[in-house]
Write an enzyme that holds these catalytic residues in place. Structure first.
Site, PDB file in Angstrom:
ATOM      1  N   ASP A  11       0.852  -6.949  -3.716  1.00  0.00           N
ATOM      2  CA  ASP A  11       2.166  -6.447  -4.136  1.00  0.00           C
ATOM      3  C   ASP A  11       3.105  -7.614  -4.431  1.00  0.00           C
ATOM      4  O   ASP A  11       4.222  -7.682  -3.924  1.00  0.00           O
ATOM      5  CB  ASP A  11       2.760  -5.540  -3.073  1.00  0.00           C
ATOM      6  CG  ASP A  11       3.925  -4.699  -3.606  1.00  0.00           C
ATOM      7  OD1 ASP A  11       4.053  -4.600  -4.848  1.00  0.00           O
ATOM      8  OD2 ASP A  11       4.696  -4.160  -2.808  1.00  0.00           O
ATOM      9  N   LEU A  46      19.123  -2.934   5.819  1.00  0.00           N
ATOM     10  CA  LEU A  46      18.962  -3.999   4.841  1.00  0.00           C
ATOM     11  C   LEU A  46      18.447  -3.473   3.517  1.00  0.00           C
ATOM     12  O   LEU A  46      18.593  -4.134   2.488  1.00  0.00           O
ATOM     13  CB  LEU A  46      18.007  -5.064   5.373  1.00  0.00           C
ATOM     14  CG  LEU A  46      18.481  -5.811   6.625  1.00  0.00           C
ATOM     15  CD1 LEU A  46      17.405  -6.762   7.095  1.00  0.00           C
ATOM     16  CD2 LEU A  46      19.771  -6.544   6.350  1.00  0.00           C
ATOM     17  N   GLY A  47      17.832  -2.300   3.519  1.00  0.00           N
ATOM     18  CA  GLY A  47      17.318  -1.750   2.275  1.00  0.00           C
ATOM     19  C   GLY A  47      16.161  -0.817   2.543  1.00  0.00           C
ATOM     20  O   GLY A  47      15.836  -0.477   3.680  1.00  0.00           O
ATOM     21  N   GLY A  87       9.005   0.867  -0.993  1.00  0.00           N
ATOM     22  CA  GLY A  87       8.019   1.907  -1.173  1.00  0.00           C
ATOM     23  C   GLY A  87       7.321   2.311   0.103  1.00  0.00           C
ATOM     24  O   GLY A  87       6.742   3.402   0.186  1.00  0.00           O
ATOM     25  N   MET A  88       7.340   1.438   1.095  1.00  0.00           N
ATOM     26  CA  MET A  88       6.644   1.719   2.337  1.00  0.00           C
ATOM     27  C   MET A  88       7.543   2.260   3.440  1.00  0.00           C
ATOM     28  O   MET A  88       7.063   2.830   4.405  1.00  0.00           O
ATOM     29  CB  MET A  88       5.949   0.434   2.849  1.00  0.00           C
ATOM     30  CG  MET A  88       4.964  -0.155   1.874  1.00  0.00           C
ATOM     31  SD  MET A  88       3.624   0.969   1.447  1.00  0.00           S
ATOM     32  CE  MET A  88       2.794   0.015   0.185  1.00  0.00           C
TER      33      MET A  88
END
Length: 513
Positions: free
Chosen positions: A138, A21-22, A25-26
């Site tokens: 965030d 799905l993508g 940053g983590m």
């Protein structure tokens, strides 16, 4: 949604991976599902984060904290990794909607009424997090999902778990440059005022298509954005006048000078920004796309359930239990059982696959044709023939129809968008979303070609091949049964839909039962 890469595992924590799905940053985000076919977003945590001393304990603690929010504006945690497991991961319901970042990139800034509604909803979302004694840390356009009923604020447990002394010592900011607060940018522990700053930056983005510290069309390094956040004033050009003083106050450099989320909510209500209106005031195009995507979601969920039942083989019907829903350890099943037994969570998860079907990157014709070659049916390739009207008969020649057949369809015929053929037990439909689907009498999908696109059509050709074409005439999927002049499409009494040549079955949808 993108295909899995060769290096990706087949499953994580007992949950099968269906696609990518993508990435954030983590870590990576995968599409997955429970044993009963409910779809999930499964996020893995980067090795360099999860290997830090104490991260595992912080991660588990923050996920438990996330459960304290129980907000209509947040997604629910379904499961997470056990101690000592690598990689660390988190599975949540997957909301069927584009992110605010995706929508604005594709369609531009939101209109005024939608912007006010979004502001009110996101303010309520942040307020709910703060009322639980937490901070998100965030808030950014990529973490806002534009769902049908209300926007969702996602991904705060992982961000909090990563915001530790190691990052502070190394000068690494947790958050997204251009949207995080100056107090975060200089390494301070982010609290509630930082979320208010980030919320205001997100609203500037929704109103103008850029962040308050970005210039239209520019690509700048993260360090430049961080410098602007700390030292420069925000650019609110293009923000509606009634919102400018509110957002200016929220973007104050001093955390103590910013209003609380509750105070901001009151200001918005004075300007007609109220919660509960999003479904009416969201962009019209968004509502239409979600409607189309929900149909595709139901198809995929039905197919997942049918595949699970088929793999289990014949046997007496049994009642679905918690073990059918999640394959993880029994201890974590008990901790999260409340989630999967609530109707609301079930509905949310069932519609979760929409972003993967509708808002992800569409396959090209070449990719679709390649996928067709991998199907375990015939060996022929798609061949286009001229369109003709359907020729159907309830009592065809005996040599072409077995005694068990309910209906036989002879070539050549074509299904345009919205058209169907079949019997009461099974129907073959060319859907509005471009997918060719076999439905049963309860209108549950039993098979699908897994194609998509506007203006697709299906054709059962004189050479015996069943093909889905796009609007440009390129084949997207084929039964690969060409070379059999006189083959017929048979709707059998056992529920299966097959292509036969004489007594030989050339292709079967596998929908019996």
């Amino acid at each position: 949604m993108k295909s899995l890469q060769p290096s990706d595992p087949a499953s994580i924590g007992g949950y099968p991976l269906l696609g990518r799905l993508g990435a954030g940053g983590m870590g990576q985000v995968f599409l997955s599902r429970t044993g009963s076919g409910r779809l999930l977003a499964l996020k893995t945590i980067r090795d360099d984060l999860s290997s830090e001393p104490g991260f595992e304990e912080r991660f588990a603690r923050e996920i438990r904290n996330s459960d304290r929010v129980r907000s209509p504006w947040t997604v629910t945690v379904v499961d997470y990794s056990a101690p000592g497991q690598s990689p660390q991961w988190l599975a949540t319901e997957y909301v069927p909607a584009p992110s605010l970042a995706e929508w604005v990139t594709a369609h531009g800034p939101l209109p005024r009424t939608a912007l006010l509604s979004l502001a009110a909803e996101l303010c309520a979302a942040v307020q709910a997090v703060h009322q639980a004694g937490l901070a998100h840390r965030d808030v950014k356009p990529g973490n806002v999902l534009l769902a049908r009923d209300r926007p969702r604020l996602i991904d705060f447990g992982v961000a909090r778990a990563a915001d530790d002394s190691r990052h502070t010592r190394l000068g690494v900011s947790v958050g997204s440059p251009g949207f995080l607060a100056p107090d975060q940018a200089v390494g301070a522990v982010a609290a509630e005022p930082a979320d208010v700053f980030s919320l205001a930056a997100v609203l500037v983005y929704a109103a103008t298509g850029r962040g308050p510290f970005s210039r239209a069309g520019e690509q700048v390094p993260a360090a430049t954005l961080l410098y602007r956040v700390v030292h420069e004033e925000p650019d609110l050009t293009g923000v509606p006048p009634e919102l400018t003083p509110l957002l200016t106050a929220c973007l104050a450099k001093d955390p103590a000078a910013r209003p609380t989320a509750a105070r901001l909510s009151g200001w918005l209500e004075e300007r007609d920004g109220r919660t509960g209106r999003w479904s009416e005031e969201c962009p019209g195009d968004l509502s239409g796309e979600l409607t189309e995507a929900e149909q595709a979601t139901r198809t995929l969920v039905d197919l997942a359930q049918h595949s699970t039942a088929a793999a289990a083989g014949p046997g007496p019907a049994t009642q679905t239990t918690r073990s059918d829903v999640a394959p993880a350890e029994s201890g974590r099943r008990r901790r999260l059982a409340w989630l999967l037994t609530t109707a609301g969570a079930a509905v949310a998860v069932v519609v979760a696959v929409v972003a993967a079907v509708h808002f992800g990157t569409q396959r090209s014709s070449a990719e679709s044709a390649s996928s067709a070659k991998e199907r375990p049916s015939g060996s022929a390739t798609a061949g286009k023939t001229p369109s003709a009207s359907a020729q159907e008969t309830q009592e065809p020649q005996q040599s072409q129809e077995p005694d068990a057949a309910l209906k036989v369809v002879q070539a050549t015929f074509e299904l345009a968008t919205g058209e169907s053929v079949g019997t009461g037990a099974r129907s073959l439909i060319m859907q509005e979303d471009g997918n060719l689907v076999v439905y049963d009498q309860d209108h549950k999908a039993r098979w699908a070609a897994m194609t998509g696109g506007e203006g697709n059509s299906a054709r059962f050709q004189a050479d015996g091949n069943l093909v889905v074409y796009n609007s440009g005439g390129q084949p997207l999927w084929a039964s690969r049964t060409n070379g059999h002049q006189g083959a017929v499409l048979v709707f059998q009494a056992d529920g299966n839909v097959v292509i036969k040549f004489g007594d030989t079955v050339l292709w079967a949808a596998g929908t019996e039962g």
